[in-house]
Design an enzyme around this catalytic site. Structure first.
Site, PDB file in Angstrom:
ATOM      1  N   CYS A   1      -0.582   2.012  -5.123  1.00  0.00           N
ATOM      2  CA  CYS A   1      -1.295   3.233  -5.507  1.00  0.00           C
ATOM      3  C   CYS A   1      -0.299   4.386  -5.666  1.00  0.00           C
ATOM      4  O   CYS A   1       0.631   4.526  -4.855  1.00  0.00           O
ATOM      5  CB  CYS A   1      -2.348   3.588  -4.453  1.00  0.00           C
TER       6      CYS A   1
ATOM      7  N   HIS B   1       0.844  -1.194   0.000  1.00  0.00           N
ATOM      8  CA  HIS B   1       0.000   0.000   0.000  1.00  0.00           C
ATOM      9  C   HIS B   1       0.880   1.244   0.000  1.00  0.00           C
ATOM     10  O   HIS B   1       1.837   1.340   0.770  1.00  0.00           O
ATOM     11  CB  HIS B   1      -0.910   0.009   1.231  1.00  0.00           C
TER      12      HIS B   1
END
Length: 403
Positions: free
Chosen positions: A200, A158
């Site tokens: 991301c 992440h």
């Protein structure tokens, strides 16, 4: 007075000669480009907890791919922040899958995890890259690359704008990564480096990179998310991310001898399928990606040089040089060039430096000793160091005589 002038002239002449030799050796060593000799892979899963199952599957999938394409386990550093295979929620104990058909167990018998669980930290990751380990760290946990290494660095987890989370408790920031890569380049730990990140806003992690020879691929641009591909209803979570899934789909069509280029890998990413825009940074990379095969980073295929005869070389450490005796019935030009070691199988010719036949000149033995000394030196930097020491000595002598 006359003798002093002659001594000063000779000292300056020798000093000038040594200075020219030193500069020429230094310039040749600087302009000499390292040759690609080996491949390494550093594969990092930074996420803990069961719902991040897909990140471990991503990393193990790349692990399987680079091994299939020729990189051995001893040149792979595998870092897994959690052990999903032994998680109590896993319906398939000791198994990890990246597809709902469960045909391929990624966590098989031949998986060697170098850093697992709480060992996967930002500090340990940076230590692996820069080689700044404590003495107790074994060789199997070290990135033992050199200036001829091509390194693949794959990270998944992440992330956000210029950071990647580790263990859901700390962050690797873009300037941390750039500083580590800079140290690697200064310490000659790689020739070329490919950084691939599936997270991301992955593109923002490359914003601070400035070291030459670095190529970067990210799964998403700034402001974009990186999405999972599909859910496994039996496992209960997503098992692979989209970017990694289509990367694997590309490599499953290849074997270790295919000549597919990095450009073909880049063009295989479809934004409609990824649901994000893959990012490539090539401004620091000197080669044309259209001509660089993917196996330069994802595999380990070395160029083979074919010769008409067996290769013969001498180690220099375990052999002592001796000269052939030149007789009147032999050709002086041929035999003066030939040298042999005490081992008859280790024989090598040196056509560039001649040994002087003894007996005719009083300085022959002195010259032969110098030739043998320089032939035993394998590192050009050592010659430069000797030249600098000699130059400083002559400067001191000439200064003393002139005073």
């Amino acid at each position: 007075m006359r003798n002093r002038e002659i001594n000063n002239f000779l000292s300056r002449s020798i000093l000038t000669t040594l200075l020219v030799i030193t500069l020429s050796l230094s310039s040749s060593s600087i302009t000499h480009a390292a040759v690609h000799t080996n491949n390494w892979a550093v594969l990092v899963c930074t996420s803990r907890f069961w719902f991040n199952y897909r990140h471990m599957a991503n990393t193990l999938s790349l692990y399987r791919t680079v091994k299939r394409l020729g990189i051995p386990d001893e040149r792979i550093i595998l870092m897994l922040a959690d052990d999903m295979a032994c998680n109590a929620r896993n319906k398939y104990p000791a198994q990890v899958f990246n597809n709902e058909n469960h045909r391929l167990n990624l966590y098989g018998d031949n998986v060697e995890v170098d850093y697992r669980g709480y060992e996967v930290t930002v500090e340990n990751f940076l230590r692996v890259l820069t080689g700044r380990h404590e003495n107790a760290v074994p060789r199997s946990k070290r990135l033992l690359s050199d200036e001829g290494s091509h390194i693949l660095l794959y990270m998944t987890g992440h992330g956000g704008d210029e950071f990647l989370k580790f263990q859901d408790s700390e962050e690797l920031q873009s300037h941390d990564l750039a500083d580590a890569v800079k140290q690697m380049k200064e310490k000659r730990r790689f020739k070329e480096l490919l950084i691939m990140v599936d997270t991301c806003q992955a593109a923002t992690l490359f914003s601070q990179l400035q070291s030459p020879g670095v190529l970067a691929i990210g799964s998403s641009m700034k402001g974009e998310n990186s999405y999972s591909h599909h859910l496994d209803s039996d496992v209960g979570v997503s098992v692979v991310d989209r970017f990694t899934f289509y990367t694997l789909a590309f490599f499953e069509r290849l074997n270790m001898y295919d000549n597919a280029s990095l450009s073909s890998l880049f063009s295989s990413f479809n934004p409609n399928l990824l649901m994000s825009t893959a990012y490539y940074r090539t401004d620091l990379y000197q080669e044309q990606v259209e001509k660089v095969p993917v196996t330069n980073f994802f595999g380990s295929v070395m160029k083979t040089i074919h010769t008409d005869s067996a290769y013969r070389a001498t180690s220099g450490k375990d052999s002592s040089w001796v000269k052939y005796d030149v007789t009147s019935g032999q050709s002086d030009d041929v035999d003066a060039r030939r040298m042999t070691s005490s081992d008859p199988e280790k024989q090598v010719d040196h056509p560039d430096i001649k040994l002087v036949k003894g007996g005719g000149c009083p300085h022959a033995d002195w010259w032969n000793a110098i030739v043998e000394k320089f032939q035993g030196i394998k590192n050009g930097d050592m010659i430069v160091n000797y030249g600098l020491v000699g130059m400083l000595t002559l400067v001191a002598v000439s200064t003393w005589q002139s005073s």
